[in-house]
Design an enzyme around this catalytic site. Structure first.
Site, mmCIF file in Angstrom:
data_model
loop_
_atom_site.group_PDB
_atom_site.id
_atom_site.type_symbol
_atom_site.label_atom_id
_atom_site.label_comp_id
_atom_site.label_asym_id
_atom_site.label_seq_id
_atom_site.Cartn_x
_atom_site.Cartn_y
_atom_site.Cartn_z
ATOM 1 C CG HIS A 43 2.257 -2.973 -0.367
ATOM 2 N ND1 HIS A 43 2.145 -3.955 -1.322
ATOM 3 C CD2 HIS A 43 0.994 -2.530 -0.144
ATOM 4 C CE1 HIS A 43 0.880 -4.109 -1.663
ATOM 5 N NE2 HIS A 43 0.148 -3.251 -0.957
ATOM 6 C CD GLU A 83 -1.331 1.958 -6.354
ATOM 7 O OE1 GLU A 83 -0.225 1.389 -6.385
ATOM 8 O OE2 GLU A 83 -2.413 1.363 -6.299
ATOM 9 C CD GLN A 100 -0.841 0.069 -2.349
ATOM 10 O OE1 GLN A 100 -1.355 -0.620 -1.477
ATOM 11 N NE2 GLN A 100 -0.936 -0.214 -3.634
ATOM 12 C CG HIS A 139 -3.777 -3.381 2.150
ATOM 13 N ND1 HIS A 139 -4.130 -2.153 1.625
ATOM 14 C CD2 HIS A 139 -2.748 -3.820 1.379
ATOM 15 C CE1 HIS A 139 -3.364 -1.879 0.589
ATOM 16 N NE2 HIS A 139 -2.502 -2.872 0.415
ATOM 17 C CD GLU A 191 -2.279 -6.045 -2.242
ATOM 18 O OE1 GLU A 191 -2.028 -5.877 -3.441
ATOM 19 O OE2 GLU A 191 -2.300 -5.116 -1.415
#
Length: 148
Positions: free
Chosen positions: A7, A43, A59, A83, A133
């Site tokens: 994502h 989220e 996301q 991110h 991530e």
């Protein structure tokens, strides 16, 4: 090591407005919503497509407070990409491999992520300024439960 882009995390001031934009403009479906107190965010996960090893998502992240990591990000940089998350088969194993190559880990061990995943973050200064991530997706059975 990486199986896919899991994502792209996008920081926003107004989660509902951004959900409406991405849903209407790009015809993306919200498959999960969550409040993650540990990370200080509300989220929404919007599904893009499925591929080997799991799905790909946008996301959307709204901070729960101005002093949360996403709140601080918004104050410094405004709305935008926060991110990039890469799907991996085994987050613990991947963390060990990356650590052995001298990239600093922000997490000592995996923690709870969206849709029942296990996640860990890498230090952005060691990855060209990009918060990165690692995501080990939940099993297909767990994913089906989260998406229903």
């Amino acid at each position: 090591m990486f199986m896919r882009i899991d994502h792209i995390g996008i920081a926003c001031h107004d989660l509902e407005a951004k959900i409406a934009f991405f849903s209407e403009t790009f015809e993306l479906e919200v498959v999960a919503r969550e409040v993650n107190e540990e990370q200080g965010v509300k989220e929404a996960m919007l599904h893009i497509a499925d591929g080997e090893g799991g799905g790909s998502y946008i996301q959307l992240l709204e901070p729960l407070s101005d002093d949360s990591p996403v709140g601080k990000f918004l104050a410094r940089r405004g709305e935008g990409v926060h991110h990039v998350a890469f799907g991996v088969r085994d987050v613990t194993e991947t963390m060990a491999k990356i650590d052995a190559k001298g990239v600093r880990l922000l997490d000592e061990r995996p923690r709870h992520g969206s849709l029942g995943s296990q996640i860990a973050f890498l230090h952005p200064k060691d990855v060209g300024g990009m918060l990165t991530e690692l995501v080990q997706a939940a099993s297909p059975d767990e994913m089906a439960k989260k998406r229903s």
